[in-house]
Design a protein around this motif. Structure first.
Motif, mmCIF file in Angstrom:
data_model
loop_
_atom_site.group_PDB
_atom_site.id
_atom_site.type_symbol
_atom_site.label_atom_id
_atom_site.label_comp_id
_atom_site.label_asym_id
_atom_site.label_seq_id
_atom_site.Cartn_x
_atom_site.Cartn_y
_atom_site.Cartn_z
ATOM 1 N N ARG A 135 0.863 -1.175 0.000
ATOM 2 C CA ARG A 135 0.000 0.000 0.000
ATOM 3 C C ARG A 135 0.899 1.225 0.000
ATOM 4 N N LEU A 136 0.614 2.142 -0.882
ATOM 5 C CA LEU A 136 1.539 3.232 -1.182
ATOM 6 C C LEU A 136 1.011 4.583 -0.709
ATOM 7 N N ILE A 137 1.834 5.284 0.058
ATOM 8 C CA ILE A 137 1.592 6.694 0.395
ATOM 9 C C ILE A 137 2.616 7.512 -0.370
ATOM 10 N N VAL A 138 2.149 8.450 -1.162
ATOM 11 C CA VAL A 138 3.038 9.219 -2.043
ATOM 12 C C VAL A 138 3.307 10.595 -1.450
ATOM 13 N N CYS A 139 4.581 10.955 -1.427
ATOM 14 C CA CYS A 139 4.986 12.322 -1.095
ATOM 15 C C CYS A 139 5.227 13.031 -2.412
ATOM 16 N N PRO A 140 4.340 13.939 -2.828
ATOM 17 C CA PRO A 140 4.465 14.559 -4.148
ATOM 18 C C PRO A 140 5.711 15.415 -4.243
ATOM 19 N N ASP A 141 6.194 15.586 -5.500
ATOM 20 C CA ASP A 141 7.358 16.440 -5.700
ATOM 21 C C ASP A 141 6.921 17.898 -5.751
ATOM 22 N N GLU A 142 7.862 18.784 -6.049
ATOM 23 C CA GLU A 142 7.576 20.220 -6.002
ATOM 24 C C GLU A 142 6.487 20.627 -6.976
ATOM 25 N N SER A 143 6.339 19.860 -8.056
ATOM 26 C CA SER A 143 5.302 20.190 -9.040
ATOM 27 C C SER A 143 3.961 19.568 -8.679
ATOM 28 N N GLN A 144 3.914 18.878 -7.496
ATOM 29 C CA GLN A 144 2.697 18.168 -7.063
ATOM 30 C C GLN A 144 2.313 17.083 -8.062
ATOM 31 N N HIS A 145 3.332 16.530 -8.755
ATOM 32 C CA HIS A 145 3.084 15.516 -9.777
ATOM 33 C C HIS A 145 2.955 14.136 -9.135
ATOM 34 N N PHE A 146 1.967 13.367 -9.561
ATOM 35 C CA PHE A 146 1.778 12.002 -9.086
ATOM 36 C C PHE A 146 1.952 11.047 -10.270
ATOM 37 N N SER A 148 1.830 7.724 -12.429
ATOM 38 C CA SER A 148 0.899 6.602 -12.355
ATOM 39 C C SER A 148 1.607 5.400 -11.737
ATOM 40 N N THR A 149 0.855 4.566 -11.046
ATOM 41 C CA THR A 149 1.450 3.407 -10.388
ATOM 42 C C THR A 149 0.446 2.274 -10.333
ATOM 43 N N SER A 150 0.962 1.055 -10.386
ATOM 44 C CA SER A 150 0.102 -0.123 -10.302
ATOM 45 C C SER A 150 -0.091 -0.568 -8.858
ATOM 46 N N MET A 151 0.618 0.057 -7.927
ATOM 47 C CA MET A 151 0.479 -0.298 -6.515
ATOM 48 C C MET A 151 -0.840 0.237 -5.949
ATOM 49 N N GLU A 152 -1.252 -0.343 -4.843
ATOM 50 C CA GLU A 152 -2.466 0.106 -4.180
ATOM 51 C C GLU A 152 -2.223 1.488 -3.583
ATOM 52 N N TYR A 153 -2.897 2.465 -4.107
ATOM 53 C CA TYR A 153 -2.665 3.855 -3.702
ATOM 54 C C TYR A 153 -3.468 4.185 -2.448
ATOM 55 N N ALA A 154 -2.751 4.532 -1.369
ATOM 56 C CA ALA A 154 -3.424 4.824 -0.098
ATOM 57 C C ALA A 154 -3.637 6.313 0.120
ATOM 58 N N GLY A 155 -2.953 7.142 -0.673
ATOM 59 C CA GLY A 155 -3.188 8.569 -0.552
ATOM 60 C C GLY A 155 -1.928 9.406 -0.597
ATOM 61 N N ASP A 156 -2.166 10.707 -0.688
ATOM 62 C CA ASP A 156 -1.095 11.699 -0.672
ATOM 63 C C ASP A 156 -0.710 11.987 0.780
ATOM 64 N N TYR A 157 0.573 12.024 1.068
ATOM 65 C CA TYR A 157 1.078 12.179 2.437
ATOM 66 C C TYR A 157 0.450 13.377 3.136
ATOM 67 N N GLU A 158 0.524 14.541 2.511
ATOM 68 C CA GLU A 158 0.020 15.753 3.156
ATOM 69 C C GLU A 158 -1.493 15.732 3.298
ATOM 70 N N ALA A 159 -2.170 15.178 2.300
ATOM 71 C CA ALA A 159 -3.631 15.099 2.391
ATOM 72 C C ALA A 159 -4.062 14.166 3.521
ATOM 73 N N LEU A 160 -3.355 13.068 3.690
ATOM 74 C CA LEU A 160 -3.674 12.139 4.779
ATOM 75 C C LEU A 160 -3.485 12.794 6.138
#
Length: 540
Positions: A135-146, A148-160
């Motif tokens: 399960r993946l929590i993503v920390c977006p880069d400076e451009s807020q770019h996400f 695409s990924t085949s992993m189970e997306y659990a959310g954006d770090y800051e949003a969580l």
């Protein structure tokens, strides 16, 4: 008899470090890699929110949470939130190959990963064909770019964190495993090591006490400003973020390493304490020279590989209060450092390069009866107890109830340790031992040499003989052949002075563009040995 109820006993846990730091902080702040600033109360709130977000995902005792990130405040938050849940923080090495990263994720049985967006392609490549489900929590880069990924997306770090409510961490046993990571070395598969809450607190207190009681030249005390230059995936960044937090210090997290911007950041934020490997220190000194800047009152512990006197002298000239430290992944890591003051530093820079005297509660000795030089072995409460799922490696590591470092050392009359070489890197020529580290130190004394590495190569007559790999300073004005001639003359002078035997002079020199490094900046002699058959004809 202790009649104190078990429910209110104060265990040595990671949470106690954070609580002490929040109480100790007096208006100090955490400076983030994206330029934000927050106080310790805000840090604690973010750690609590991260704990809540992870708990809502089912993270609990025994869960392995991997992190792939640079030196950021997010990593600092994970240092606390994950272990405080009773879960285990797996600090994944972002410099591993995809296959090695895959091995560490599978071997650790990680089930959640917090990853900076820039590392998602690496993560995807590592997991290709794997049955591991993360399960993946993503920390977006400076451009807020996400990406695409085949992993189970659990959310954006800051949003969580933004959505998380109040949370009280559960009581955690001090013997629970808090951290887990892999030491790659230069041979075989990565080996897993782990540390309990109690071990991390013991290391924090012992090393913090040793640094606090040291001379002003190298002390770490209230009022210092801390910035890590060692990757936070590497042995808890030498344990220093825990010490800095315990003391409530101002902390600066630089994110991606950038030699061009770091001198300005260090001076602008008033950084007074850091740690790094010699390669990083040299890069910063080179950049500072180009920019025409110096550093005043910046204390830097150097470890990971040997620091040479010429590098120490350069650092001193730039205003850096530099000294060597020593440890390894299996020792949590710091077990000793060179004790120094300003007078000693100026008069004897070579003394700064000894790895020094043990910190409190550490027992260092040479393996064998009455030896003057031998393998350094250690005991301390916080040394790793075993390699994870590796009984044979554990038995070798703890032979005779001492942890075997694999380093050949001498202990001086004042109790200070000098590392002579790695057991696997000592060169045996004609039945006599040659220290590759001694030769490298001498070679780097030449002003045109930026880096040097020495290995033994097969020789029909002597068994082995030394070969030197040289990276020249980009600002040199001397031709390669002339540098090699001068190096040979310089080493033969050491022979005449009785410093080294004649057979220690390398039979050949190879000038290279780069000397290969491991994922943590050490010279990779395994790769150098594979280069022996591929290098151009060496300078004889």
């Amino acid at each position: 008899m202790n009649n104190q109820p078990s429910s209110v006993r104060c265990g040595l846990t990671i949470g106690s470090i954070l609580a002490s730091g929040v109480r100790a902080a007096r208006g100090t702040e955490i400076v983030t890699s994206d330029g934000r600033r927050m106080g310790y109360q805000a840090l604690r709130e973010r750690i609590s929110k991260l704990g809540k977000a992870l708990a809502d995902m089912g993270v609990a005792t025994g869960t392995r949470v991997a992190v792939l990130d640079r030196d950021t405040h997010r990593y600092l938050e994970a240092y606390f939130a994950v272990p405080m849940l009773g879960a285990t923080l797996m600090t994944a090495n972002i410099r591993l190959s995809p296959s090695q990263l895959r091995y560490t994720l599978e071997h650790s049985e990680s089930s959640v990963v917090i990853a900076a967006a820039e590392f998602l392609p690496l993560l995807e490549q590592a997991l290709e064909g794997s049955t591991l489900r993360l399960r993946l929590i993503v920390c977006p880069d400076e451009s807020q770019h996400f990406p695409s990924t085949s992993m189970e997306y659990a959310g954006d770090y800051e949003a969580l964190l933004e959505a998380a409510g109040e949370f009280d961490f559960p009581q955690v046993d001090e013997e629970a495993v808090a951290t887990h990571f892999y030491t790659t070395g230069t041979t075989g598969l990565p080996k897993g090591v782990s540390y309990t809450h109690r071990q991390l607190v013991e290391h924090t207190l012992a090393v913090g006490l040793a640094l606090a009681s040291a001379d002003d030249y190298q002390s770490l005390r209230v009022g210092d400003v801390y910035l890590p230059l060692t990757p936070m995936f590497h042995v808890h960044a030498w344990g220093m973020p825990y010490i800095a937090t315990l003391l409530g210090l101002k902390q600066v997290y630089p994110g991606r390493f950038d030699a061009k911007t770091l001198p300005g950041l260090i001076n602008r934020e008033g950084v007074t304490y850091s740690h790094c490997v010699p390669t990083i220190l040299q890069m910063l000194l080179d950049e500072a020279r180009l920019q025409g800047v110096t550093f005043s009152g910046w204390k830097v512990m150097v470890g990971g590989s040997a620091m040479v006197p010429t590098l120490a002298s350069r650092a001193l000239e730039s205003g850096i209060q530099v000294f060597a430290g020593y440890g390894m992944s299996e020792t949590c890591p710091v077990v000793c450092f060179a004790r120094a003051d300003a007078t000693l530093a100026v008069q004897a820079p070579a003394e700064l390069c000894r790895v020094g005297c043990p910190v409190p509660l550490v027992d260092l000795r040479l393996w064998g009866e009455g030896v003057e030089q031998g393998e350094l072995v250690a005991r301390a409460p916080w040394l790793t107890r075993a390699y994870v799922k590796n009984e044979q490696g554990t038995c070798q590591l703890w032979e005779g109830d001492y942890l075997h470092t694999g380093d050949v050392a001498r202990i001086d009359a004042d109790g200070a340790v000098r590392i002579v070489d790695r057991l696997k890197d000592v060169i045996k020529s004609g039945g006599e031992w040659i220290s590759s580290l001694d030769l490298e130190r001498m070679l780097r004394e030449h002003q045109a040499v930026e880096e040097a590495a020495v290995i033994g190569v097969p020789d029909e007559k002597w068994g082995e003989c030394p070969r030197a790999f040289i990276k020249l300073d980009g600002m040199r004005t001397v031709a390669e052949d002339e540098v090699v001639r001068e190096l040979t003359v310089m080493l033969n002078e050491q022979v005449r002075n009785g410093v080294i035997p004649k057979f220690a002079v390398p039979r050949s020199f190879v000038i290279v563009e780069e000397i290969p490094k491991t994922s943590v900046g050490k010279i990779d002699k395994k790769r150098l040995r594979t280069m022996v058959v591929a290098v151009p004809k060496p300078h004889a």
